[in-house]
Scaffold this motif. Structure first.
Motif, PDB file in Angstrom:
ATOM      1  N   ILE A  57      -8.917  -9.025 -10.051  1.00 16.22           N
ATOM      2  CA  ILE A  57      -7.684  -9.728  -9.690  1.00 16.22           C
ATOM      3  C   ILE A  57      -7.507 -10.904 -10.636  1.00 16.22           C
ATOM      4  CG2 ILE A  57      -6.518 -11.062  -7.881  1.00 16.22           C
ATOM      5  CD1 ILE A  57      -8.041  -9.400  -5.827  1.00 16.22           C
ATOM      6  N   PHE A  58      -6.334 -10.992 -11.243  1.00 23.89           N
ATOM      7  CA  PHE A  58      -6.061 -12.040 -12.235  1.00 23.89           C
ATOM      8  C   PHE A  58      -4.997 -13.012 -11.722  1.00 23.89           C
ATOM      9  CE2 PHE A  58      -7.601  -8.344 -14.493  1.00 23.89           C
ATOM     10  CZ  PHE A  58      -8.536  -8.888 -15.363  1.00 23.89           C
ATOM     11  N   GLY A  59      -5.007 -14.214 -12.283  1.00 19.82           N
ATOM     12  CA  GLY A  59      -3.977 -15.180 -11.920  1.00 19.82           C
ATOM     13  C   GLY A  59      -4.491 -16.586 -11.740  1.00 19.82           C
ATOM     14  N   ALA A  79      -9.258 -14.233  -8.849  1.00 23.14           N
ATOM     15  CA  ALA A  79      -8.132 -15.165  -8.756  1.00 23.14           C
ATOM     16  C   ALA A  79      -7.561 -15.180  -7.348  1.00 23.14           C
ATOM     17  CB  ALA A  79      -7.046 -14.765  -9.752  1.00 23.14           C
ATOM     18  N   GLY A  80      -6.913 -16.294  -7.013  1.00 24.26           N
ATOM     19  CA  GLY A  80      -6.263 -16.434  -5.714  1.00 24.26           C
ATOM     20  C   GLY A  80      -6.821 -17.632  -4.969  1.00 24.26           C
TER      21      GLY A  80
END
Length: 382
Positions: free
Chosen positions: A225-227, A236-237
């Protein structure tokens, strides 16, 4: 009406201490753990302290603990990233794994063209060590073995040390869905030859929606998961701070009270097995679930001596009497296909009989079990 909850393998009641910690976090510590002001720093400190506490109990390094939304995400992350980042070409698993593993493996076969192989099972539902070894020796492809420590439907416990050593001898990575064992059994990852495993807080009296992945240090796995740079860049998150606090409290209490609570629940299971055999002599047990040494102390899976038509009404009848149990994994409760685990282990004739999973916790009593078995006995007599 009496209420009896015997579906603890699906989810557990929160401890009062967990509710208290989560309430305090929600009310007083609402800063974003990634913010640099004091509100954020306070939350961040708690998140990192939780990571350190869990790692210490498991004899792991804090960097090896990655918080996730639960066991399903953790299984997906490990398996997908092992293929994408570590060059895994073959996944070896069994046909009685949780669907978080089976469905992920099937998707990876479609997406990446990996080989998907299934280890043979013995009559009790345990993986054949000899067949696993032959699969590991079959070719030089990079392999990931994924076998759950404790089966969530029949409770069988695999020899995780032996399988881990076998994988290491043949250069294969070893992943285990340990959702039914973390919080119920001691762990020492420095002594256990395993690369990855998973946990979910709601299986040991913590909140739903949070768990963690153990990912061996320097594994080479990259984020799924990216961001953002949360979780030390691994996921990410924005961290669900209140859930992580709840997970940590449940984890700490589980291991502080492990010896006594194991004894209590084991006695409940032993009583249930003995009593139901007395009251319903034709009852059968699926897998090794009546074996107090070779299956988890937290559940039994019984096959009841009722015909198919009568069996169709059984769960409804129990529910009407205030008793909660299940046919198997809650994750497939909306399916009419039945248990994929039992379909692999039972004959067509045996599958005609209704099977139920009863799973126990420290909040259950002997009176709960007497009431439940009494309801089953009355139902049989109708």
């Amino acid at each position: 009406m009496r209420k009896v909850y015997l579906d603890n393998a699906a989810t557990t009641q929160l401890r009062e201490e967990v509710i208290g910690k989560m309430h305090d976090a929600l009310k007083n510590h609402y800063g974003n753990p990634s913010s640099t002001h004091s509100f954020g720093r306070t939350a961040k400190t708690e998140v990192e302290q939780a990571r350190k506490t869990i790692a210490k109990t498991l004899n792991a390094h804090p960097s090896e603990i990655v918080f996730t939304s639960g066991g399903t995400e953790a299984d997906n992350m490990i398996m997908r990233c092992a293929v994408r980042d570590l060059g895994v070409e073959t996944i070896i698993t069994s046909k009685i794994e949780h669907h978080a593993v089976l469905h992920t493996a099937e998707e990876l076969k479609k997406e990446y063209g990996i080989q998907l192989q299934f280890v043979d099972l013995d009559k009790d539902g345990n993986p054949s060590i000899d067949h696993l070894e032959s699969l590991l020796k079959a070719d030089d492809s990079k392999k990931l073995v994924s076998l759950m420590h404790i089966n969530n439907e029949i409770g069988n416990i695999i020899d995780i040390e032996r399988i881990g050593k076998l994988c290491a001898e043949h250069g294969a990575l070893f992943h285990s869905d340990t959702v039914q064992s973390v919080g119920h059994y001691p762990w020492d990852v420095a002594q256990t030859p395993i690369d990855f495993f998973t946990a979910a807080a709601h299986k040991f009296h913590g909140p739903k929606g949070v768990g963690f992945a153990f990912i061996r240090k320097n594994s080479g796995i990259k984020p799924m998961i990216f961001g953002g740079s949360q979780e030390r860049g691994n996921r990410a998150g924005t961290e669900p701070f209140h859930n992580i606090v709840g997970l940590n409290e449940a984890f700490v209490k589980a291991y502080e009270n492990l010896e006594q609570e194991t004894k209590t629940v084991k006695e409940l299971k032993a009583y249930f097995v003995k009593k139901i055999k007395q009251e319903l002599p034709d009852v059968q047990f699926n897998g090794l679930s009546d074996d107090l040494e070779r299956s988890t102390y937290t559940l039994v899976n019984v096959r009841l001596p009722f015909d198919k038509q009568k069996g169709l009404m059984l769960l409804f009848h129990l529910d009407m009497k205030g008793i909660a149990c299940s046919k198997g994994s809650a994750c497939q409760s909306g399916s009419n296909l039945g248990s994929h685990v039992l379909q692999e282990l039972l004959t067509a004739e045996e599958l005609e009989k209704p099977s139920l999973r009863f799973s126990f916790s420290k909040y259950n009593t002997i009176e709960d079990l007497d009431y439940t078995i009494g309801v089953l006995k009355d139902f049989a007599a109708d």
